[in-house]
Design a protein around this motif. Structure first.
Motif, PDB file in Angstrom:
ATOM      1  N   ALA A   6      34.372  19.267  25.586  1.00 36.99           N
ATOM      2  CA  ALA A   6      34.255  18.355  24.452  1.00 36.99           C
ATOM      3  C   ALA A   6      32.824  18.173  24.015  1.00 36.99           C
ATOM      4  O   ALA A   6      32.561  17.676  22.926  1.00 36.99           O
ATOM      5  CB  ALA A   6      34.871  17.012  24.814  1.00 36.99           C
ATOM      6  N   THR A   7      31.831  18.560  24.790  1.00 31.41           N
ATOM      7  CA  THR A   7      30.429  18.341  24.423  1.00 31.41           C
ATOM      8  C   THR A   7      30.004  19.239  23.259  1.00 31.41           C
ATOM      9  O   THR A   7      29.212  18.815  22.410  1.00 31.41           O
ATOM     10  CB  THR A   7      29.509  18.595  25.617  1.00 31.41           C
ATOM     11  OG1 THR A   7      29.716  19.880  26.106  1.00 31.41           O
ATOM     12  CG2 THR A   7      29.686  17.534  26.658  1.00 31.41           C
ATOM     13  N   ALA A  12      28.176  19.464  17.839  1.00 23.57           N
ATOM     14  CA  ALA A  12      28.287  19.978  16.484  1.00 23.57           C
ATOM     15  C   ALA A  12      28.491  18.827  15.511  1.00 23.57           C
ATOM     16  O   ALA A  12      27.891  18.786  14.422  1.00 23.57           O
ATOM     17  CB  ALA A  12      29.418  20.980  16.383  1.00 23.57           C
ATOM     18  N   LEU A  13      29.352  17.867  15.874  1.00 23.49           N
ATOM     19  CA  LEU A  13      29.616  16.702  15.049  1.00 23.49           C
ATOM     20  C   LEU A  13      28.340  15.863  14.898  1.00 23.49           C
ATOM     21  O   LEU A  13      28.003  15.398  13.807  1.00 23.49           O
ATOM     22  CB  LEU A  13      30.749  15.869  15.642  1.00 23.49           C
ATOM     23  CG  LEU A  13      31.178  14.672  14.818  1.00 23.49           C
ATOM     24  CD1 LEU A  13      31.760  15.111  13.491  1.00 23.49           C
ATOM     25  CD2 LEU A  13      32.175  13.839  15.598  1.00 23.49           C
ATOM     26  N   GLN A  14      27.591  15.691  15.988  1.00 22.42           N
ATOM     27  CA  GLN A  14      26.334  14.947  15.941  1.00 22.42           C
ATOM     28  C   GLN A  14      25.322  15.647  15.026  1.00 22.42           C
ATOM     29  O   GLN A  14      24.612  15.008  14.261  1.00 22.42           O
ATOM     30  CB  GLN A  14      25.740  14.810  17.340  1.00 22.42           C
ATOM     31  CG  GLN A  14      26.344  13.750  18.171  1.00 22.42           C
ATOM     32  CD  GLN A  14      25.669  13.693  19.560  1.00 22.42           C
ATOM     33  OE1 GLN A  14      24.900  14.583  19.926  1.00 22.42           O
ATOM     34  NE2 GLN A  14      25.989  12.653  20.305  1.00 22.42           N
ATOM     35  N   THR A  19      22.513  15.609  10.075  1.00 24.05           N
ATOM     36  CA  THR A  19      22.108  16.309   8.857  1.00 24.05           C
ATOM     37  C   THR A  19      22.435  15.469   7.632  1.00 24.05           C
ATOM     38  O   THR A  19      21.600  15.305   6.730  1.00 24.05           O
ATOM     39  CB  THR A  19      22.801  17.685   8.771  1.00 24.05           C
ATOM     40  OG1 THR A  19      22.503  18.427   9.952  1.00 24.05           O
ATOM     41  CG2 THR A  19      22.345  18.456   7.562  1.00 24.05           C
ATOM     42  N   PHE A  20      23.677  14.938   7.576  1.00 22.04           N
ATOM     43  CA  PHE A  20      24.049  14.087   6.442  1.00 22.04           C
ATOM     44  C   PHE A  20      23.203  12.820   6.390  1.00 22.04           C
ATOM     45  O   PHE A  20      22.770  12.382   5.319  1.00 22.04           O
ATOM     46  CB  PHE A  20      25.540  13.723   6.501  1.00 22.04           C
ATOM     47  CG  PHE A  20      26.445  14.830   6.056  1.00 22.04           C
ATOM     48  CD1 PHE A  20      26.350  15.360   4.783  1.00 22.04           C
ATOM     49  CD2 PHE A  20      27.406  15.363   6.918  1.00 22.04           C
ATOM     50  CE1 PHE A  20      27.195  16.379   4.381  1.00 22.04           C
ATOM     51  CE2 PHE A  20      28.241  16.373   6.515  1.00 22.04           C
ATOM     52  CZ  PHE A  20      28.138  16.895   5.231  1.00 22.04           C
ATOM     53  N   LEU A  21      22.963  12.223   7.555  1.00 20.06           N
ATOM     54  CA  LEU A  21      22.172  11.002   7.635  1.00 20.06           C
ATOM     55  C   LEU A  21      20.739  11.253   7.200  1.00 20.06           C
ATOM     56  O   LEU A  21      20.164  10.489   6.410  1.00 20.06           O
ATOM     57  CB  LEU A  21      22.221  10.440   9.061  1.00 20.06           C
ATOM     58  CG  LEU A  21      21.499   9.110   9.264  1.00 20.06           C
ATOM     59  CD1 LEU A  21      22.197   8.000   8.508  1.00 20.06           C
ATOM     60  CD2 LEU A  21      21.447   8.777  10.743  1.00 20.06           C
TER      61      LEU A  21
END
Length: 142
Positions: A6-7, A12-14, A19-21
């Motif tokens: 799950a890491t 990838a989600l982080q 990137t969006f942030l």
């Protein structure tokens, strides 16, 4: 070798969230500021070019007006000089004519006085001739 637990999706989600942030918080304001600055520079540059063009037109117009003014001043000076020369020539001609008239008048007066003097001398010569003749005749009769 690699564990795909799950890491990896969490990382990838982080990454995507970061990137969006970063894009929303940091890159978009900086991009907007850079775009605004670029627009300001473009408008300043175009207005400066317009001002320069207007200044060049004014400079040409002033140069033309200055040249026209100089030309008019030169014409006025030439005209004034011509008028002054004409006036001086007329005054000289008038003075010469007056001098000629005075000379002729003086000459006529001198001629008249000469005639009067000659007539007076002729009278005196006649009188003296008569006296001389009278004395000669008187001396020869005696």
């Amino acid at each position: 070798m690699f564990d795909f637990d799950a890491t990896l999706p969490l990382m990838a989600l982080q990454f995507v969230l970061l990137t969006f942030l970063l894009n929303a918080v940091f890159f978009k304001p900086i991009s907007k500021t850079l775009d605004d600055r670029d627009g300001y520079i473009r408008t300043s540059k175009s207005s400066a070019a317009e001002y320069l063009e207007a200044a060049e037109k004014l400079a040409k117009q002033y140069d033309q007006e200055l040249a026209d003014s100089r030309r008019q001043a030169q014409q006025l000076i030439a005209q004034a000089q011509a008028e002054a020369k004409e006036t001086v020539d007329k005054q000289i001609a008038q003075a010469q004519a007056d001098a000629q008239q005075q000379r002729e008048q003086v000459q006529r007066e001198l001629d008249q006085q000469k005639q009067e003097a000659l007539q007076a001398l002729e009278g005196q010569v006649d009188s003296l001739s008569q006296q001389i003749l009278g004395k000669l005749l008187g001396a020869s009769a005696a």
